[in-house]
Design a protein around this motif. Structure first.
Motif, PDB file in Angstrom:
ATOM      1  N   ALA A 180       0.832  -1.208   0.000  1.00 50.55           N
ATOM      2  CA  ALA A 180       0.000   0.000   0.000  1.00 50.55           C
ATOM      3  C   ALA A 180       0.868   1.259   0.000  1.00 50.55           C
ATOM      4  N   LEU A 181       1.965   1.208   0.742  1.00 53.01           N
ATOM      5  CA  LEU A 181       2.853   2.363   0.775  1.00 53.01           C
ATOM      6  C   LEU A 181       3.481   2.608  -0.592  1.00 53.01           C
ATOM      7  N   PHE A 182       4.009   1.547  -1.218  1.00 54.26           N
ATOM      8  CA  PHE A 182       4.594   1.702  -2.554  1.00 54.26           C
ATOM      9  C   PHE A 182       3.557   2.213  -3.553  1.00 54.26           C
ATOM     10  N   GLY A 183       2.301   1.869  -3.343  1.00 60.40           N
ATOM     11  CA  GLY A 183       1.263   2.345  -4.236  1.00 60.40           C
ATOM     12  C   GLY A 183       0.877   3.789  -4.021  1.00 60.40           C
ATOM     13  N   SER A 184       1.360   4.383  -2.929  1.00 57.30           N
ATOM     14  CA  SER A 184       0.963   5.751  -2.579  1.00 57.30           C
ATOM     15  C   SER A 184       2.088   6.767  -2.629  1.00 57.30           C
ATOM     16  N   ILE A 185       3.351   6.297  -2.607  1.00 60.90           N
ATOM     17  CA  ILE A 185       4.445   7.225  -2.321  1.00 60.90           C
ATOM     18  C   ILE A 185       4.644   8.319  -3.363  1.00 60.90           C
ATOM     19  N   PHE A 186       4.146   8.124  -4.572  1.00 61.69           N
ATOM     20  CA  PHE A 186       4.329   9.168  -5.581  1.00 61.69           C
ATOM     21  C   PHE A 186       3.039   9.911  -5.888  1.00 61.69           C
ATOM     22  N   THR A 187       2.020   9.731  -5.051  1.00 62.00           N
ATOM     23  CA  THR A 187       0.744  10.412  -5.255  1.00 62.00           C
ATOM     24  C   THR A 187       0.941  11.925  -5.260  1.00 62.00           C
ATOM     25  N   GLY A 188       0.432  12.565  -6.284  1.00 63.60           N
ATOM     26  CA  GLY A 188       0.552  14.010  -6.388  1.00 63.60           C
ATOM     27  C   GLY A 188       1.910  14.493  -6.842  1.00 63.60           C
ATOM     28  N   VAL A 189       2.815  13.558  -7.125  1.00 69.11           N
ATOM     29  CA  VAL A 189       4.171  13.938  -7.551  1.00 69.11           C
ATOM     30  C   VAL A 189       4.461  13.405  -8.948  1.00 69.11           C
ATOM     31  N   LEU A 190       4.345  12.101  -9.118  1.00 68.49           N
ATOM     32  CA  LEU A 190       4.607  11.473 -10.418  1.00 68.49           C
ATOM     33  C   LEU A 190       3.306  10.877 -10.934  1.00 68.49           C
ATOM     34  N   THR A 191       2.928  11.238 -12.137  1.00 71.49           N
ATOM     35  CA  THR A 191       1.607  10.865 -12.643  1.00 71.49           C
ATOM     36  C   THR A 191       1.604   9.601 -13.477  1.00 71.49           C
ATOM     37  N   ASP A 192       2.705   9.274 -14.144  1.00 78.53           N
ATOM     38  CA  ASP A 192       2.750   8.091 -14.996  1.00 78.53           C
ATOM     39  C   ASP A 192       4.163   7.526 -14.981  1.00 78.53           C
ATOM     40  N   LEU A 193       4.356   6.454 -14.223  1.00 77.51           N
ATOM     41  CA  LEU A 193       5.694   5.883 -14.064  1.00 77.51           C
ATOM     42  C   LEU A 193       6.208   5.231 -15.335  1.00 77.51           C
TER      43      LEU A 193
END
Length: 228
Positions: free
Chosen positions: A126-139
């Protein structure tokens, strides 16, 4: 203990070296993604904070003098408001291209692997799924990743007062940090840790260990790595 510095820089901007350097300067622990991985019980708190439900930071971060890397840097705005006296450190690379070249085989690969192969009930998934929220939009879109990197730098620069903001690149060493923290320059070389080559060596060791576990049959759930 209260936070004396807030790291707003993204992963692969020298944050592991910064963790070591700031720990030496402040003589205290520094929060980093490796701390979140070592303490999976922290994951729900970070996920909630990223979603806009921050904890009582003084309680949650008790014992830490600073923080760098994600998920700390994902919450930079809220942390900067909670600790208005702390300098904000914006670590960066010399260009978006250099940053992405470092991210792709390391943090991005580890994030994809974790999300693809982890158990949904695992708090670190869950953390890995959230850590770029609002920062990176498309990995998976290099152009968008680099644009997001630039947008992140621009947001921090726009929202943090110039006298509070400390910009730093790998290679600049102790001086910007010591000036911001008002501490003397150490009489030792600046640490250089977690190069891409080092990261990939650890990743290969993890893959070999995972293969060996599979060949041995079912066992306890493997521990996620201590550094992304």
């Amino acid at each position: 203990m209260t936070l004396r510095l807030i790291g707003a820089g993204l992963p692969r901007t020298g944050t592991t070296s910064l963790r070591r350097a700031l720990g030496l300067l402040l003589d205290a622990p520094v929060y980093h993604m490796s701390e979140a991985l070592a303490h999976p019980e922290h994951a729900p708190t970070w996920v909630a904070a990223i979603r806009g439900e921050p904890p009582a930071w003084e309680e949650f971060l008790a014992g830490y003098a600073a923080g760098v890397d994600t998920p700390f840097s994902t919450c930079w705005r809220d942390l900067a408001a909670a600790y208005p006296q702390a300098p904000v450190l914006l670590s960066r690379r010399e260009s978006p291209q250099v940053w992405l070249r470092s991210m792709e085989p390391t943090v991005l690969a580890r994030t994809r692997d974790t999300l693809a192969g982890g158990e949904k009930t695992d708090p670190l998934v869950a953390l890995f799924g959230s850590i770029f929220t609002g920062v990176l939009t498309d990995l998976d879109d290099p152009a968008e990743m680099m644009a997001d990197y630039e947008r992140h730098l621009a947001r921090v620069r726009a929202e943090i007062a110039p006298e509070r903001l400390v910009e730093w690149q790998p290679g600049e060493g102790w001086e910007p940090l010591c000036r911001a923290l008002d501490v003397p320059l150490p009489d030792e070389p600046f640490p250089h840790e977690n190069s891409t080559a080092d990261y990939l060596l650890r990743a290969e060791a993890r893959r070999r260990a995972a293969t060996a576990r599979r060949e041995q049959g079912p066992s306890t759930r493997p521990t996620l790595p201590r550094s992304i």
